[in-house]
Design an enzyme around this catalytic site. Sequence first.
Site, PDB file in Angstrom:
ATOM      1  N   LYS A  13      17.109  -4.642  -2.266  1.00 15.16           N
ATOM      2  CA  LYS A  13      16.408  -5.669  -3.822  1.00 15.16           C
ATOM      3  C   LYS A  13      15.359  -5.232  -4.079  1.00 15.16           C
ATOM      4  CE  LYS A  13      14.907  -9.717  -4.402  1.00 15.16           C
ATOM      5  NZ  LYS A  13      13.940  -9.201  -4.947  1.00 15.16           N
ATOM      6  N   GLU A  60      -6.184 -12.653   0.699  1.00 14.15           N
ATOM      7  CA  GLU A  60      -6.591 -10.794  -0.464  1.00 14.15           C
ATOM      8  C   GLU A  60      -5.732 -11.055  -1.303  1.00 14.15           C
ATOM      9  OE1 GLU A  60      -2.197  -9.722   0.267  1.00 14.15           O
ATOM     10  OE2 GLU A  60      -2.611  -8.272   1.260  1.00 14.15           O
TER      11      GLU A  60
END
Length: 483
Positions: free
Chosen positions: A180, A384
């Site tokens: 996916k 991040e």
Amino acid sequence: MAHAQVAEKPVPTTDFSLLIDGESVTAGTHLDVTNPATGAVFAQCPAAGRAELDRAVAAARRAFPAWSALSFDDRTATIKRMADVIKANVDSLAELLTREQGKPLQQSKDEIGRASSLTEGMLKIRFETETIVDDAEKRIELRYVPLGVAGIITPWNAPVNLAIGPLVSALYTGNTVVLKPSPYTPLSTLKIGELIRDVFPRGVVNFIAGGDQLGQWMTEHPQIDKISFTGSVATGKKVMASAAGTLKRVTLELGGNDAAIVLDDVDPKVVAPKLFFAGFVNSGQVCMAIKRIYAHEKIYDALCEALAEEARKWKVGDGLDPATKLGPIQNRMQYDKVVEVIEDTKKAGGKFLAGAEQPKGNGYFVNPAIVTGLDETSRLVREEQFGPIVPVLKFTDVEDALRRANDTRYGLSGSVWSRDPERAAAIAAKLEVGTAWVNQHRATAANVPFGGAKESGIGRTYSDLGLKAYMEPRVVSILKTLG
Ligand code: NAD
């Protein structure tokens, strides 16, 4: 899920299909796919629901006995045919990748080329039965057997490379696959699915696009044996919790907050372009991008200026424009997050040596920013950022730099830069990461394990270590006499 925007001549849904049980199929619902350079929907593709997932998993299970019974050589031949088909279509795939992901066209070509070369590298790794003991009484063998059906879930920053790596790992070691892609970048993956449809026996490879919930259903599915997940730390934790219900094997390749430590003996003008490339290519949307730079006070000012000079050189724009070196942020949600981090950095007193102003318009463009004047508590240093903004922090004592570099729950990779590679290597070995580089960053190879320490992941990809994560060790212990 991809955001619906003002429609700009959407490509008919029938241009893309899911690959289930060797057939190209559509579904009752679809995903809108946005071009991040325009902010407008440019294509639609089918979105799989539970029924399509169940069909794909059932097909993969049916295909497993025959595929797993093949020799490594036979599987190699088929996977090489896949790599050839992808190579032959690199131009059209690269254009589609740039349209959905945003990166400059040449970088899309590089990404697809890299997927091919990593494939070739992995196909050279061989697994033989290991003999642990062999004496007059007994022989004990250690074999590696495929796990079954592997579910592969990929992110939007490098959709082709991060699909092909786990796909080849799973197939080569004898597993069948349900893959996916991210709902933001499903198209290049689905197109590859169409291109390779007839390369594999039915059901060996299944590609189903869909939203986040489809990923969750995969992690819960009782007929999937292994999950290879590449994405954020937050989702990785959900994947692990959900996979625990059926004790699936997991490989988690998650986010990072990589530090680069630059020692006092470098020439700032020589290292700045290398550091800049490793921090900003793909507009910083790389798990192993340099996300913090620690520079020795002796070279600090000169390095900051050289980095800012690089930032001013890199043209931001539509990836289809040959002059573009930095494309847009891939999606609206990430763009909003990066803009928020920029605002937060300004409030925290960060000084922008480049990239303080942002382009106007509908595309998700952000100018590359070099920031000084921050401390370790700021959001840009702790989180991040996954965007084109990098803080440069000053240090005097290298032990202090190491302590600050390691003061994070992330542990993907890091680097140390010096004219003296052995001095740098001794420091690099103390970084709490999966990969510590010297005088380079972002260097990976098919025969070298890559993955995260701490919360940057579980397990490794590539190399025999990475491939073994798609197999179960099985001991066969033989007593040679019945007595
Ligand atoms: P994400 O975690 O939001 O999504 C990744 C994939 O997971 C998508 O396909 C998504 O649909 C699916 N997903 C979402 N919720 C899920 C759930 N509950 N269960 C199962 N699947 C679910 O990540 P992203 O924003 O697409 O990617 C960016 C992140 O990926 C960054 O943190 C980056 O550092 C990381 N990344 C890591 C590596 C690595 O090798 N370590 C490589 C590339 C990117």
